[in-house]
Design a protein around this motif. Structure first.
Motif, PDB file in Angstrom:
ATOM      1  N   ILE A 175       9.514  14.389  16.812  1.00 21.13           N
ATOM      2  CA  ILE A 175      10.205  14.389  15.516  1.00 21.13           C
ATOM      3  C   ILE A 175      11.715  14.357  15.709  1.00 21.13           C
ATOM      4  O   ILE A 175      12.420  13.553  15.090  1.00 21.13           O
ATOM      5  CB  ILE A 175       9.792  15.630  14.692  1.00 21.13           C
ATOM      6  N   ILE A 176      12.240  15.227  16.588  1.00 26.37           N
ATOM      7  CA  ILE A 176      13.701  15.297  16.700  1.00 26.37           C
ATOM      8  C   ILE A 176      14.267  14.114  17.478  1.00 26.37           C
ATOM      9  O   ILE A 176      15.377  13.651  17.189  1.00 26.37           O
ATOM     10  CB  ILE A 176      14.169  16.647  17.294  1.00 26.37           C
ATOM     11  N   VAL A 177      13.523  13.607  18.454  1.00 26.05           N
ATOM     12  CA  VAL A 177      13.995  12.419  19.177  1.00 26.05           C
ATOM     13  C   VAL A 177      14.047  11.228  18.229  1.00 26.05           C
ATOM     14  O   VAL A 177      15.038  10.480  18.195  1.00 26.05           O
ATOM     15  CB  VAL A 177      13.094  12.115  20.392  1.00 26.05           C
ATOM     16  N   GLY A 178      12.992  11.058  17.440  1.00 25.82           N
ATOM     17  CA  GLY A 178      12.986   9.966  16.469  1.00 25.82           C
ATOM     18  C   GLY A 178      14.092  10.112  15.442  1.00 25.82           C
ATOM     19  O   GLY A 178      14.779   9.149  15.103  1.00 25.82           O
ATOM     20  N   GLY A 179      14.279  11.333  14.957  1.00 22.95           N
ATOM     21  CA  GLY A 179      15.323  11.566  13.961  1.00 22.95           C
ATOM     22  C   GLY A 179      16.717  11.330  14.497  1.00 22.95           C
ATOM     23  O   GLY A 179      17.607  10.860  13.780  1.00 22.95           O
ATOM     24  N   ARG A 180      16.926  11.645  15.761  1.00 24.20           N
ATOM     25  CA  ARG A 180      18.256  11.505  16.348  1.00 24.20           C
ATOM     26  C   ARG A 180      18.586  10.069  16.739  1.00 24.20           C
ATOM     27  O   ARG A 180      19.734   9.619  16.575  1.00 24.20           O
ATOM     28  CB  ARG A 180      18.365  12.404  17.582  1.00 24.20           C
ATOM     29  N   TYR A 181      17.599   9.327  17.248  1.00 27.49           N
ATOM     30  CA  TYR A 181      17.910   8.043  17.866  1.00 27.49           C
ATOM     31  C   TYR A 181      17.383   6.810  17.136  1.00 27.49           C
ATOM     32  O   TYR A 181      17.896   5.703  17.350  1.00 27.49           O
ATOM     33  CB  TYR A 181      17.368   8.016  19.298  1.00 27.49           C
ATOM     34  N   ASN A 182      16.340   6.952  16.311  1.00 26.53           N
ATOM     35  CA  ASN A 182      15.725   5.757  15.721  1.00 26.53           C
ATOM     36  C   ASN A 182      16.730   4.873  14.995  1.00 26.53           C
ATOM     37  O   ASN A 182      16.724   3.648  15.139  1.00 26.53           O
ATOM     38  CB  ASN A 182      14.594   6.153  14.762  1.00 26.53           C
ATOM     39  N   SER A 183      17.607   5.496  14.211  1.00 26.58           N
ATOM     40  CA  SER A 183      18.563   4.717  13.426  1.00 26.58           C
ATOM     41  C   SER A 183      19.683   4.143  14.286  1.00 26.58           C
ATOM     42  O   SER A 183      20.425   3.270  13.835  1.00 26.58           O
ATOM     43  CB  SER A 183      19.153   5.580  12.312  1.00 26.58           C
ATOM     44  N   LEU A 184      19.823   4.639  15.517  1.00 26.98           N
ATOM     45  CA  LEU A 184      20.906   4.178  16.391  1.00 26.98           C
ATOM     46  C   LEU A 184      20.496   3.021  17.286  1.00 26.98           C
ATOM     47  O   LEU A 184      21.349   2.318  17.826  1.00 26.98           O
ATOM     48  CB  LEU A 184      21.406   5.340  17.262  1.00 26.98           C
ATOM     49  N   ILE A 185      19.192   2.843  17.460  1.00 24.86           N
ATOM     50  CA  ILE A 185      18.715   1.791  18.358  1.00 24.86           C
ATOM     51  C   ILE A 185      18.749   0.449  17.640  1.00 24.86           C
ATOM     52  O   ILE A 185      18.207   0.304  16.542  1.00 24.86           O
ATOM     53  CB  ILE A 185      17.292   2.102  18.850  1.00 24.86           C
ATOM     54  N   ARG A 186      19.411  -0.497  18.247  1.00 24.52           N
ATOM     55  CA  ARG A 186      19.497  -1.845  17.698  1.00 24.52           C
ATOM     56  C   ARG A 186      18.936  -2.840  18.717  1.00 24.52           C
ATOM     57  O   ARG A 186      19.426  -2.909  19.851  1.00 24.52           O
ATOM     58  CB  ARG A 186      20.952  -2.212  17.385  1.00 24.52           C
ATOM     59  N   ILE A 187      17.925  -3.558  18.315  1.00 24.25           N
ATOM     60  CA  ILE A 187      17.346  -4.594  19.175  1.00 24.25           C
ATOM     61  C   ILE A 187      17.843  -5.933  18.657  1.00 24.25           C
ATOM     62  O   ILE A 187      17.544  -6.325  17.525  1.00 24.25           O
ATOM     63  CB  ILE A 187      15.804  -4.553  19.159  1.00 24.25           C
ATOM     64  N   SER A 188      18.617  -6.626  19.459  1.00 26.82           N
ATOM     65  CA  SER A 188      19.227  -7.878  19.027  1.00 26.82           C
ATOM     66  C   SER A 188      18.254  -9.035  19.169  1.00 26.82           C
ATOM     67  O   SER A 188      17.289  -8.981  19.951  1.00 26.82           O
ATOM     68  CB  SER A 188      20.485  -8.156  19.841  1.00 26.82           C
ATOM     69  N   ASN A 189      18.531 -10.105  18.427  1.00 27.42           N
ATOM     70  CA  ASN A 189      17.735 -11.330  18.573  1.00 27.42           C
ATOM     71  C   ASN A 189      17.829 -11.863  19.994  1.00 27.42           C
ATOM     72  O   ASN A 189      16.868 -12.438  20.517  1.00 27.42           O
ATOM     73  CB  ASN A 189      18.219 -12.393  17.578  1.00 27.42           C
ATOM     74  N   GLN A 190      18.996 -11.671  20.620  1.00 24.69           N
ATOM     75  CA  GLN A 190      19.173 -12.147  21.987  1.00 24.69           C
ATOM     76  C   GLN A 190      18.224 -11.434  22.943  1.00 24.69           C
ATOM     77  O   GLN A 190      17.654 -12.050  23.845  1.00 24.69           O
ATOM     78  CB  GLN A 190      20.618 -11.946  22.431  1.00 24.69           C
ATOM     79  N   GLN A 191      18.045 -10.100  22.752  1.00 27.20           N
ATOM     80  CA  GLN A 191      17.114  -9.350  23.586  1.00 27.20           C
ATOM     81  C   GLN A 191      15.681  -9.853  23.392  1.00 27.20           C
ATOM     82  O   GLN A 191      14.928  -9.986  24.355  1.00 27.20           O
ATOM     83  CB  GLN A 191      17.192  -7.860  23.260  1.00 27.20           C
ATOM     84  N   ILE A 192      15.325 -10.096  22.135  1.00 26.51           N
ATOM     85  CA  ILE A 192      13.976 -10.585  21.848  1.00 26.51           C
ATOM     86  C   ILE A 192      13.782 -11.977  22.439  1.00 26.51           C
ATOM     87  O   ILE A 192      12.759 -12.261  23.071  1.00 26.51           O
ATOM     88  CB  ILE A 192      13.725 -10.596  20.328  1.00 26.51           C
ATOM     89  N   GLU A 193      14.789 -12.849  22.255  1.00 26.44           N
ATOM     90  CA  GLU A 193      14.693 -14.206  22.782  1.00 26.44           C
ATOM     91  C   GLU A 193      14.603 -14.198  24.309  1.00 26.44           C
ATOM     92  O   GLU A 193      13.867 -14.991  24.906  1.00 26.44           O
ATOM     93  CB  GLU A 193      15.901 -15.036  22.330  1.00 26.44           C
ATOM     94  N   SER A 194      15.376 -13.304  24.934  1.00 29.08           N
ATOM     95  CA  SER A 194      15.343 -13.215  26.391  1.00 29.08           C
ATOM     96  C   SER A 194      13.954 -12.819  26.877  1.00 29.08           C
ATOM     97  O   SER A 194      13.440 -13.367  27.869  1.00 29.08           O
ATOM     98  CB  SER A 194      16.385 -12.205  26.873  1.00 29.08           C
ATOM     99  N   THR A 195      13.339 -11.861  26.177  1.00 26.08           N
ATOM    100  CA  THR A 195      11.979 -11.457  26.536  1.00 26.08           C
ATOM    101  C   THR A 195      10.996 -12.596  26.300  1.00 26.08           C
ATOM    102  O   THR A 195      10.099 -12.844  27.117  1.00 26.08           O
ATOM    103  CB  THR A 195      11.558 -10.220  25.726  1.00 26.08           C
ATOM    104  N   LEU A 196      11.161 -13.303  25.182  1.00 28.17           N
ATOM    105  CA  LEU A 196      10.297 -14.446  24.905  1.00 28.17           C
ATOM    106  C   LEU A 196      10.433 -15.523  25.981  1.00 28.17           C
ATOM    107  O   LEU A 196       9.448 -16.180  26.350  1.00 28.17           O
ATOM    108  CB  LEU A 196      10.636 -15.040  23.529  1.00 28.17           C
ATOM    109  N   GLU A 197      11.656 -15.682  26.487  1.00 29.16           N
ATOM    110  CA  GLU A 197      11.875 -16.647  27.566  1.00 29.16           C
ATOM    111  C   GLU A 197      11.055 -16.273  28.796  1.00 29.16           C
ATOM    112  O   GLU A 197      10.428 -17.121  29.433  1.00 29.16           O
ATOM    113  CB  GLU A 197      13.367 -16.703  27.923  1.00 29.16           C
ATOM    114  N   ARG A 198      11.094 -14.986  29.149  1.00 34.02           N
ATOM    115  CA  ARG A 198      10.333 -14.545  30.317  1.00 34.02           C
ATOM    116  C   ARG A 198       8.835 -14.708  30.079  1.00 34.02           C
ATOM    117  O   ARG A 198       8.088 -15.076  30.983  1.00 34.02           O
ATOM    118  CB  ARG A 198      10.674 -13.093  30.657  1.00 34.02           C
ATOM    119  N   VAL A 199       8.401 -14.414  28.846  1.00 32.17           N
ATOM    120  CA  VAL A 199       6.985 -14.576  28.513  1.00 32.17           C
ATOM    121  C   VAL A 199       6.588 -16.048  28.624  1.00 32.17           C
ATOM    122  O   VAL A 199       5.536 -16.390  29.170  1.00 32.17           O
ATOM    123  CB  VAL A 199       6.703 -14.038  27.093  1.00 32.17           C
TER     124      VAL A 199
END
Length: 410
Positions: A140-164
């Motif tokens: 609960i507290i880890v999610g409350g503290r960090y969930n809103s701070l984590i940003r996954i960019s399209n570039q990160q997703i695209e990079s993973t898709l490239e590897r896939v």
């Protein structure tokens, strides 16, 4: 969360004695965590829980390791509950009841049977409830503290898709893991000893799932260490190297990965059946219209194109040029002379102007996707990347709590 109980081992009673005999013993303080006492009773009860839930055979050597693991877990859980209290987070007993019901469901029994089995092996149900309380509070507290701070960019997703995409036709692996964290300030040899002790228990027949639930520091411990089907493009290079050498049912030796050591179990393997799908538009200049000027005009037009919607406007003033929407085509269905220049292109990119029997042609990628069993969607990739970051931040927070707290082991 490390929730699932395996078939209980009856050795706990003979190793530690009955609850009545235990009550007659003189007990003391095993550790103080910010002045909160962890008693030797707490440690002994946790040792029983580890034994009955993991299937580890309690020998003189393993009992030393189990005691160390029990104390380490209790210290971390105390820190987690204390930190939750500073955020005024209290776990509803109904949530713990739900977690126990989940354990029962995974083992095809009812919650009352869980309580009875633990009691039969000298484990008070409160030992399990405390473990679950700490895990739920920490989530609960880890999610409350960090969930809103984590940003996954399209570039990160695209990079993973490239590897896939790059590994789309390669074998796929169904893996399970046990991750042993190496705290930044700790001696790496301690983690190595923990990992080797876990390996010893596994080679002696302790169930991987149960051991992972009690000893793994990864979020996958909640699933008995299982992380599902993975393409090579989703795995760390060092894990790929190990997975390629394993046969289904085999374990790896501890592998060094960022942040710790990992023991890998290959559950199953299958040939890659994924395909790369391209949504293509063919841009053509017929042989009768091919000349130096028109070819140059076509190449300039290709350079200006950014999407499929741009194509007709860009070739409108080139006499005889036209486009044809080909739709979704798998890469392996294309002729080699066309597939080769298309391979590796992303949406919005195009091949060079190719010389063909029909004149000059180029292929514009309107979209690209990967299909087949085990291929993650964009949402799944984003969730995987988010969970990886959340896990890293969770471990870092707990490491900082250990460093900044007063912990006295007696």
């Amino acid at each position: 969360m490390k929730r699932c109980l395996t078939a209980l081992a009856a050795l706990a009673m003979t190793t530690f004695g009955s609850a009545g005999a235990h009550a007659q013993q003189v007990e003391g303080i095993a550790a103080l965590v910010n002045d909160y006492p962890i008693t030797t009773v707490d440690v002994r009860d946790r040792m029983r829980l580890i034994i009955v839930s993991s299937g580890i055979q309690p020998t003189q050597e393993t009992l030393v390791r189990i005691q160390q693991e029990a104390l380490r877990s209790l210290i971390d859980e105390t820190l987690q509950i204390q930190e939750a209290a500073t955020f005024e987070v209290a776990v509803d007993p109904a949530e713990i009841d739900g977690a126990i019901a989940n354990i029962a469901s995974q083992n095809n029994v009812n919650p009352e049977q869980i309580v009875q089995d633990l009691a039969t092996n000298g484990v008070d149900i409160m030992t399990l409830r405390r473990q679950l309380e700490a895990e739920i509070a920490w989530q609960i507290i880890v999610g409350g503290r960090y969930n809103s701070l984590i940003r996954i960019s399209n570039q990160q997703i695209e990079s993973t898709l490239e590897r896939v995409a790059a590994s789309a036709s390669q074998p796929q692996y169904r893996l399970a893991e046990i991750f042993i964290e190496i705290p930044v300030t700790a001696d790496e040899s301690e983690a190595e000893q923990r990992a080797l002790a876990v390996m010893t228990q596994l080679t002696q027949g302790a169930p991987f799932q149960a051991v992972a639930q009690q000893f793994s520091d990864a979020p996958s411990a909640a699933n008995g260490g299982e992380i599902g089907w993975l393409l090579e493009g989703q795995m760390r290079p060092e894990v790929v190297q190990v997975a390629r050498l394993l046969e289904p049912g085999q374990l790896s030796r501890p592998v060094r990965v960022p942040g710790g050591l990992m023991i890998i179990a290959l559950i199953d393997q299958r040939e890659g059946t994924t395909t790369v799908q391209y949504d293509l538009t063919q841009i053509s200049l017929p042989t009768s219209r091919v000349n130096e000027e028109s070819v140059a005009a076509m190449e300039r037009a290709l350079g200006r194109m950014r999407s499929c919607g741009d194509i007709d406007a860009q070739i409108d003033d080139i006499e005889g040029a036209f486009s044809s929407r080909l739709g979704q085509i798998s890469l392996d269905a294309l002729l080699p002379q066309i597939a080769e220049p298309i391979s590796g292109l992303n949406a919005g990119q195009h091949t060079p102007l190719l010389e063909t029997a029909a004149g000059r042609q180029a292929y514009f990628v309107c979209d690209r996707s990967i299909g087949g069993p085990g291929v993650p969607s964009r949402d799944q990739i984003e969730s995987q990347l988010r969970n990886q970051q959340l896990s890293m931040l969770s471990r870092r927070w707990l490491r900082d709590l250990r460093r900044d707290s007063t912990i006295e082991i007696r």
